[in-house]
Structure formats: C-alpha cells, structure tokens
Design a protein around this motif. Structure first.
Motif, PDB file in Angstrom:
ATOM      1  N   LYS A 259       0.831  -1.209   0.000  1.00  0.00           N
ATOM      2  CA  LYS A 259       0.000   0.000   0.000  1.00  0.00           C
ATOM      3  C   LYS A 259       0.867   1.262   0.000  1.00  0.00           C
ATOM      4  O   LYS A 259       0.413   2.360  -0.319  1.00  0.00           O
ATOM      5  CB  LYS A 259      -0.902   0.021   1.236  1.00  0.00           C
ATOM      6  N   LEU A 260       2.127   1.087   0.430  1.00  0.00           N
ATOM      7  CA  LEU A 260       3.029   2.240   0.480  1.00  0.00           C
ATOM      8  C   LEU A 260       3.839   2.386  -0.805  1.00  0.00           C
ATOM      9  O   LEU A 260       4.912   2.989  -0.820  1.00  0.00           O
ATOM     10  CB  LEU A 260       3.958   2.110   1.684  1.00  0.00           C
ATOM     11  N   GLY A 261       3.352   1.786  -1.857  1.00  0.00           N
ATOM     12  CA  GLY A 261       4.037   1.919  -3.136  1.00  0.00           C
ATOM     13  C   GLY A 261       4.992   0.763  -3.375  1.00  0.00           C
ATOM     14  O   GLY A 261       5.183  -0.103  -2.522  1.00  0.00           O
ATOM     15  N   ASP A 262       5.578   0.755  -4.596  1.00  0.00           N
ATOM     16  CA  ASP A 262       6.506  -0.309  -4.960  1.00  0.00           C
ATOM     17  C   ASP A 262       7.924   0.056  -4.549  1.00  0.00           C
ATOM     18  O   ASP A 262       8.738  -0.811  -4.251  1.00  0.00           O
ATOM     19  CB  ASP A 262       6.438  -0.557  -6.464  1.00  0.00           C
ATOM     20  N   LEU A 263       8.187   1.344  -4.542  1.00  0.00           N
ATOM     21  CA  LEU A 263       9.460   1.858  -4.037  1.00  0.00           C
ATOM     22  C   LEU A 263       9.151   3.177  -3.327  1.00  0.00           C
ATOM     23  O   LEU A 263       8.204   3.868  -3.708  1.00  0.00           O
ATOM     24  CB  LEU A 263      10.430   2.138  -5.188  1.00  0.00           C
ATOM     25  N   ALA A 264       9.932   3.502  -2.323  1.00  0.00           N
ATOM     26  CA  ALA A 264       9.684   4.750  -1.604  1.00  0.00           C
ATOM     27  C   ALA A 264      10.989   5.511  -1.426  1.00  0.00           C
ATOM     28  O   ALA A 264      12.046   4.909  -1.245  1.00  0.00           O
ATOM     29  CB  ALA A 264       9.053   4.455  -0.244  1.00  0.00           C
ATOM     30  N   PHE A 265      10.871   6.830  -1.521  1.00  0.00           N
ATOM     31  CA  PHE A 265      12.061   7.668  -1.366  1.00  0.00           C
ATOM     32  C   PHE A 265      11.881   8.608  -0.180  1.00  0.00           C
ATOM     33  O   PHE A 265      11.017   9.488  -0.202  1.00  0.00           O
ATOM     34  CB  PHE A 265      12.290   8.478  -2.650  1.00  0.00           C
ATOM     35  N   PRO A 266      12.685   8.443   0.876  1.00  0.00           N
ATOM     36  CA  PRO A 266      12.586   9.345   2.023  1.00  0.00           C
ATOM     37  C   PRO A 266      13.388  10.627   1.742  1.00  0.00           C
ATOM     38  O   PRO A 266      14.522  10.543   1.274  1.00  0.00           O
ATOM     39  CB  PRO A 266      13.238   8.547   3.165  1.00  0.00           C
ATOM     40  N   CYS A 267      12.787  11.766   1.999  1.00  0.00           N
ATOM     41  CA  CYS A 267      13.447  13.028   1.630  1.00  0.00           C
ATOM     42  C   CYS A 267      14.219  13.673   2.773  1.00  0.00           C
ATOM     43  O   CYS A 267      14.786  14.753   2.612  1.00  0.00           O
ATOM     44  CB  CYS A 267      12.411  14.024   1.093  1.00  0.00           C
ATOM     45  N   PHE A 268      14.240  13.005   3.925  1.00  0.00           N
ATOM     46  CA  PHE A 268      14.833  13.628   5.129  1.00  0.00           C
ATOM     47  C   PHE A 268      16.299  14.006   4.945  1.00  0.00           C
ATOM     48  O   PHE A 268      16.741  15.030   5.437  1.00  0.00           O
ATOM     49  CB  PHE A 268      14.663  12.677   6.323  1.00  0.00           C
ATOM     50  N   LYS A 269      17.016  13.162   4.227  1.00  0.00           N
ATOM     51  CA  LYS A 269      18.466  13.404   4.107  1.00  0.00           C
ATOM     52  C   LYS A 269      18.790  14.601   3.192  1.00  0.00           C
ATOM     53  O   LYS A 269      19.934  15.012   3.106  1.00  0.00           O
ATOM     54  CB  LYS A 269      19.160  12.155   3.577  1.00  0.00           C
ATOM     55  N   LEU A 270      17.764  15.126   2.508  1.00  0.00           N
ATOM     56  CA  LEU A 270      18.019  16.246   1.594  1.00  0.00           C
ATOM     57  C   LEU A 270      17.739  17.604   2.244  1.00  0.00           C
ATOM     58  O   LEU A 270      18.022  18.655   1.662  1.00  0.00           O
ATOM     59  CB  LEU A 270      17.158  16.116   0.332  1.00  0.00           C
ATOM     60  N   SER A 271      17.166  17.540   3.453  1.00  0.00           N
ATOM     61  CA  SER A 271      16.734  18.760   4.135  1.00  0.00           C
ATOM     62  C   SER A 271      17.829  19.820   4.252  1.00  0.00           C
ATOM     63  O   SER A 271      17.613  20.983   3.966  1.00  0.00           O
ATOM     64  CB  SER A 271      16.300  18.429   5.561  1.00  0.00           C
ATOM     65  N   ARG A 272      19.003  19.353   4.678  1.00  0.00           N
ATOM     66  CA  ARG A 272      20.071  20.306   4.951  1.00  0.00           C
ATOM     67  C   ARG A 272      20.529  20.973   3.641  1.00  0.00           C
ATOM     68  O   ARG A 272      20.584  22.195   3.553  1.00  0.00           O
ATOM     69  CB  ARG A 272      21.236  19.592   5.624  1.00  0.00           C
ATOM     70  N   ALA A 273      20.787  20.153   2.644  1.00  0.00           N
ATOM     71  CA  ALA A 273      21.295  20.694   1.375  1.00  0.00           C
ATOM     72  C   ALA A 273      20.280  21.634   0.729  1.00  0.00           C
ATOM     73  O   ALA A 273      20.648  22.664   0.154  1.00  0.00           O
ATOM     74  CB  ALA A 273      21.646  19.554   0.436  1.00  0.00           C
ATOM     75  N   LEU A 274      18.994  21.309   0.833  1.00  0.00           N
ATOM     76  CA  LEU A 274      17.982  22.110   0.132  1.00  0.00           C
ATOM     77  C   LEU A 274      17.326  23.161   1.042  1.00  0.00           C
ATOM     78  O   LEU A 274      16.524  23.976   0.587  1.00  0.00           O
ATOM     79  CB  LEU A 274      16.903  21.202  -0.468  1.00  0.00           C
ATOM     80  N   ARG A 275      17.665  23.116   2.321  1.00  0.00           N
ATOM     81  CA  ARG A 275      17.082  24.042   3.314  1.00  0.00           C
ATOM     82  C   ARG A 275      15.562  24.101   3.213  1.00  0.00           C
ATOM     83  O   ARG A 275      14.951  25.163   3.070  1.00  0.00           O
ATOM     84  CB  ARG A 275      17.622  25.460   3.140  1.00  0.00           C
ATOM     85  N   MET A 276      14.984  22.913   3.231  1.00  0.00           N
ATOM     86  CA  MET A 276      13.519  22.833   3.156  1.00  0.00           C
ATOM     87  C   MET A 276      13.078  21.690   4.042  1.00  0.00           C
ATOM     88  O   MET A 276      13.863  20.766   4.315  1.00  0.00           O
ATOM     89  CB  MET A 276      13.090  22.508   1.728  1.00  0.00           C
ATOM     90  N   ALA A 277      11.800  21.715   4.445  1.00  0.00           N
ATOM     91  CA  ALA A 277      11.253  20.600   5.229  1.00  0.00           C
ATOM     92  C   ALA A 277      11.008  19.418   4.285  1.00  0.00           C
ATOM     93  O   ALA A 277      10.675  19.621   3.114  1.00  0.00           O
ATOM     94  CB  ALA A 277       9.947  21.021   5.878  1.00  0.00           C
ATOM     95  N   PRO A 278      11.188  18.179   4.794  1.00  0.00           N
ATOM     96  CA  PRO A 278      11.037  16.995   3.935  1.00  0.00           C
ATOM     97  C   PRO A 278       9.733  16.942   3.123  1.00  0.00           C
ATOM     98  O   PRO A 278       9.789  16.641   1.920  1.00  0.00           O
ATOM     99  CB  PRO A 278      11.143  15.824   4.916  1.00  0.00           C
TER     100      PRO A 278
END
Ligand code: ARG
Length: 572
Positions: free
Chosen positions: A41-60
């Motif tokens: 139900k959570l998709g076939d693949l999932a990408f967590p965005c947490f690790k990009l927060s610092r580089a992009l200065r945005m909330a996940p």
C-alpha cells in the motif's frame, strides 16, 4: 540494462540537481536511499526526503512535493507524496507492455548485464587439500565460489575458475612414508582416497609414539622437492586418485574449472618471490625463519620461509597472485575460503601491496562461516568428519523415497532425485548470509513445504507443466489492461526486480541474495497460481496472458537457479 531503481533514482537526482546549486550528493546516493516498502500500500518503491533537508534548506514534505511533481512517465505510473516520503507505483503499462515482452524475448538471459565485457575475474575456490577427505567444510567454498563465477559471467565478465589444489607440502612426505610402511597398491587402488586418509591418520597415531617418523617424512618430502622419480610418481598417483574422487562431487554439482594449477605449480615460482622480496629489502630473519614484518599494520608477521629453508603456504600464495596477474590481467581476483583464513589474506594482500603492486587492491577475500551438522545421523567411514559425497548420497536417497510416494510414475526418477537432492543442500546452504555459521539439518533442507530447494524446484516444475498443458508459450502482445488481478501485478513487480538482485549479489559477493529472491518469486507465483485460473481461464486472451506470465516466471526461476548452481527439473 537499466533497472527500475536506477531509472527512478536518476529522475529524482536530475530534479534535485536543478533545485540545488551545489549538489553534494550523487545519483548513486539517491539509489541507495530508495527503499522497498514492506507493505504494498506504500508503493513499490519509496524515497525518504529527510536526508536532503540540509542541502535544500527545506522541510522533507516540501522537498517531496517539489521532487515528485511531474515525475510520472512510462515506468513511473504514479509518484505520491506522503509526509516526507515519495511513494512510487510502477506503471502496469510498463510491467505488462514492456517488461513482459522483454522477458519473453530474452528468456533466461533477462537480468544479465554487459558491464563486465572485456574484463577478467579470477576466482579461486573449492581448492581442497589433496589426499584429505572432501568434507562438508568444503561445501561453502565450492558452491559460493561457483555461484560467484556464474554471477560474474552473467554480468559479462570472462571468468577463470581456479581449483588451487593443496597438492604440495610436508603431508606428502608423511603419506609416502605411511604408504611404504603400511599400504599396498591393491588396497589403494581398490579403496581410493579413503585408504590414503586412513594411511595419513595411521601415520599421525604412530608418529606420536615414534617421532623419528616425522624426520623420515621430512626427508621423503625433500626428495620429492628434488624430483626423486619414485616419490614423484607416488605423489602424482595420490593426486590423480584424489581428483577422481573430487570429480564425482563436482559432476553432481555441475561444476567445472578452467585451471587446476595448485600449490605445487606455485612452488616452482617461489624462488623468484624470495629473490624479489630480498631485492625489495622486505625479508627479516627471525630465529632462522624468514618473514615480512607487518607490525606497522597491526598484523602478525607473514612467515615466508621455515627454519629449514622450505617455503610456506604464504610464499606460494604470493607467487600465485603475481602469476595470475601476469597471466590473466584480472580486474578482480577473488579467493573464497573459510573465515579462518581472513588474517592470511589480509597479510597476503598487504605484502603484495608493499612489493609495489597497485593491483593488490583488486584482490578480494570472500570469507564464509562454519558448518555443523545436527540431528542428521550421517555415517562416514572417517568418524568425525562428514564427507560431502555421503551427505549428497543420503539426500538423494531420501528424495528418491519422497518421489516414490508422491509420483511413482515419474520417468527419469534417478536424475530428478539427484537434481533435487543435491539442489536441496545447495539451496539450504546458500539461503544464509555466507558469513553466518550454519547448523545443517538435512530434514529441514528436504522439507517440500518449507522455504527450501525442493519447494523452489517444485514451483519451477509447476510452471513447466502449466506451459505444457497450455500447448506452449502463446504469442502475446500484453498491455496494462491485461493485468486484472492484484496477484498478477505483484508477480510482475517481483520479476521486475531480478536485475537489481543480480547487481546486489555481485556487489556484496553474496549468492544468498539470489536464493532469497527465488523464494520471493516462488511465493508471488504460487499466490497467482492459487488466485487465478490460468489454463482454465474463461477467455482465450486472459488465458494467453497468464500462460505468458507463467513463462516469464519460468525463465526467471530457471536463470536464478543457474546462478546458484541448481539443476532444473521439469517434472518432480
Ligand atoms: N587448500 C586450502 C585449504 O583447504 C585453501 C586454498 C585457498 N586458496 C589460496 N589461494 N590460498 O584450506
């Protein structure tokens, strides 16, 4: 070949690179972040965005929304944002319309790559010590090694499998003495390697009482080193007897080698190694023995020459490493042995590096854990060791009995019993991460209802019988609309991951990745088989689609079997 994971990670990375002025992450990092969710139900693949927060200065969640926007394409059916995650759903159109025809066309070569083209991998495996029993401890190096060879071939590499026979050393002096004192040609010819083992065991028992036997043995080995004709002939005979015995086991496993150059071959090259080590000022004499000091690297010294000037295993391995580089110009040189030799290989690689060979970093040691046997009463004539031959024989016999009960009309029963019996042992062994110690229970390996080799082989046979009932593989042009049952979609998704698994197995040098994947395919196929009418489906279109899907499954299981040295049987 582009895997789905690679495709998704590249799409994501391209968007990230636009958002980020100075991207510190790579597309490979992105592939590493992608997860296979436990729940579909959570998709076939999932990408967590947490690790990009610092580089992009945005909330996940904001990153997820930005990256997911407009990602859907031929392969990505839907990219859904849930909190800080992007859940990907592979398009049914892609699975049925693109992947299925691809598998149908490529058959068992689906999942293969060509990134190894033009490169050579040398694999040193099995490598038993001659005139000693081929026992359960050798199962690991033999099947892991061969599976790694198959995996590399599947990626396009030229592979050289070397059986580095332990055919040199003082044990031959002992054997020669024992044979002359207590053996006879008739008895050795009749009983073969087992007689050599008995002689060897007797030598040790007698030498306890009379240590002068050891001196005699040393003298005989020295004669052999100096090419004494009689000793050379005996030695060659012992090796031949051993090879005759091993080859029976290799045949059952379907294993062949490109080279049998073992320690005696290397021994002819150790003089050059000693010379080179001396020229490079690397040898230190300590209490009469010569060694390479490795204190700087927190390792004990690497002993090269014994007090009496004779060379050691280590010296032969240095000579072998150099010989293999010169002969094969390998891209990788892999050694598969028990974890007990990890220090030896760490020392070897360091010494080769110290000699100035930058290819030292292309040598890889692949260790594996120990095997013990529990619960299975296996008779061997040598007492405390379990011979591989006996283990195989017992397994084949048990499978034979099971087949007799289940399907007494089966034609080539002996052949099937061998494929399933030997396959059960391989499968059980290769289901575990190689470094883990294994407690072998034959009954478990042979459980037709468990996650075992027989179960996988049964599933493969089931796909064959469906296709034969259907009168062959139909010519189809499937599309997304043909996928009408969730179990069909789930099976297709499982099949789509095969190339990914092949890559993982090669990266981690871990055949168990493939074994476990086979179980995933079997589970997905059996679910489909129980939930869908295949040959008996109402409409010819549905029936053809499902038979074609069965054919895809057959190709993937068949191909994966090949990678873990399992033989296929169309009927059980
Ligand atoms: N003959 C050795 C043994 O049985 C294994 C050899 C592994 N290969 C090597 N190049 N040292 O323990």
């Amino acid at each position: 070949m582009l895997t789905i994971k690679k495709h998704i990670s590249e799409c994501l990375y391209n968007k990230y690179a636009v958002l980020c002025a100075d991207p510190e992450l790579t597309a490979e990092d992105f592939a590493g972040f992608l997860e296979y969710p436990p729940d579909e139900k959570l998709g076939d693949l999932a990408f967590p965005c947490f690790k990009l927060s610092r580089a992009l200065r945005m909330a996940p969640p904001a990153i997820a929304a930005k990256l997911a926007d407009g990602l859907a394409d031929d392969i990505i059916g839907k990219a859904e944002v849930v909190g800080g995650y992007i859940n990907f759903y592979i398009s049914p159109e892609y699975l049925a319309g693109k992947l299925m025809p691809d598998i149908l066309e490529r058959g068992e070569s689906y999942g293969s790559f060509d990134f190894g083209k033009g490169k050579t991998v040398v694999l040193d495996y099995s490598s038993p010590n001659v005139a000693k029993p081929f026992h359960i401890g050798h199962l690991g190096t033999t099947v892991i090694g061969h599976s790694l060879k198959k995996l590399h071939q599947f990626a396009g590499y030229d592979c050289v499998g070397v059986n580095y026979l332990g055919d040199w050393g003082t044990q031959f002096g002992k054997l020669i003495v024992a044979y002359r004192k207590w053996g006879s040609r008739e008895q050795v010819e009749k009983v073969g390697i087992d007689e050599l083992v008995s002689l060897y065991v007797k030598f040790h028992a007698e030498a306890e009482k009379d240590p002068s036997l050891d001196d005699e043995a040393r003298a005989e080995f020295t004669k052999l080193e100096h090419h004494d004709e009689e000793n050379t002939n005996l030695w060659k005979w012992f090796i031949q007897l051993s090879l005759d015995e091993y080859s029976k086991t290799y045949k059952q496993l379907g294993i062949t080698f490109e080279s049998y150059n073992g320690e005696s071959f290397a021994a002819q090259r150790t003089d050059d190694v000693i010379k080179e080590l001396n020229e490079k000022d690397m040898l230190r004499v300590d209490d009469g023995a010569s060694l390479v000091d490795l204190e700087k690297y927190d390792m004990p010294p690497f002993l090269i020459l014994k007090k009496d000037g004779s060379t050691l295993y280590s010296a032969r391995d240095i000579a072998t490493a150099i010989y293999r580089k010169n002969t094969y110009d390998f891209d990788k040189s892999i050694y598969v042995t028990s974890a007990g030799q990890s220090l030896h290989f760490a020392q070897l690689f360091k010494v080769v590096e110290m000699m100035g060979y930058d290819w030292a970093k292309q040598m890889i040691h692949v260790p594996y854990g120990t095997v013990s046997i529990n619960g299975a009463k296996l008779a061997t004539r040598t007492g405390n060791v379990i011979l591989l031959r006996d283990l195989f024989a017992e397994s084949i016999e048990k499978v034979s009995k099971i087949i007799e009960e289940k399907n007494s009309a089966l034609e080539n029963r002996d052949e099937v019993a061998e494929a399933v019996g030997v396959g059960a042992i391989i499968f059980y062994y290769l289901s575990n991460s190689r470094i883990k110690d294994i407690n072998f229970i034959l009954e478990d390996a042979l459980n037709f209802d468990g996650n075992t080799g027989p179960y996988a082989q049964y599933t493969y046979a089931r796909t064959c019988s469906i296709i034969s009932k259907a009168g062959g593989v139909p010519d189809v042009k499937p599309s997304g609309a043909d996928v009408t049952d969730p179990s069909e979609a789930a099976l297709l998704k499982t099949l789509s991951i095969y190339p990914e698994k092949v890559l993982n197995a090669i990266d981690e040098l871990e055949p168990s990745v493939i074994t476990r994947y086979i179980l995933d395919v079997c589970a997905a196929f059996n679910r489909f088989y129980h939930e869908c009418q295949i040959v008996t489906a109402d409409s010819p279109k549905v029936r053809d689609f499902r038979v074609a899907l069965t054919a895809c499954t057959r190709s993937v299981i068949g191909s994966a079997f090949e990678l873990i040295c399992m033989r296929k049987t169309e009927k059980i």
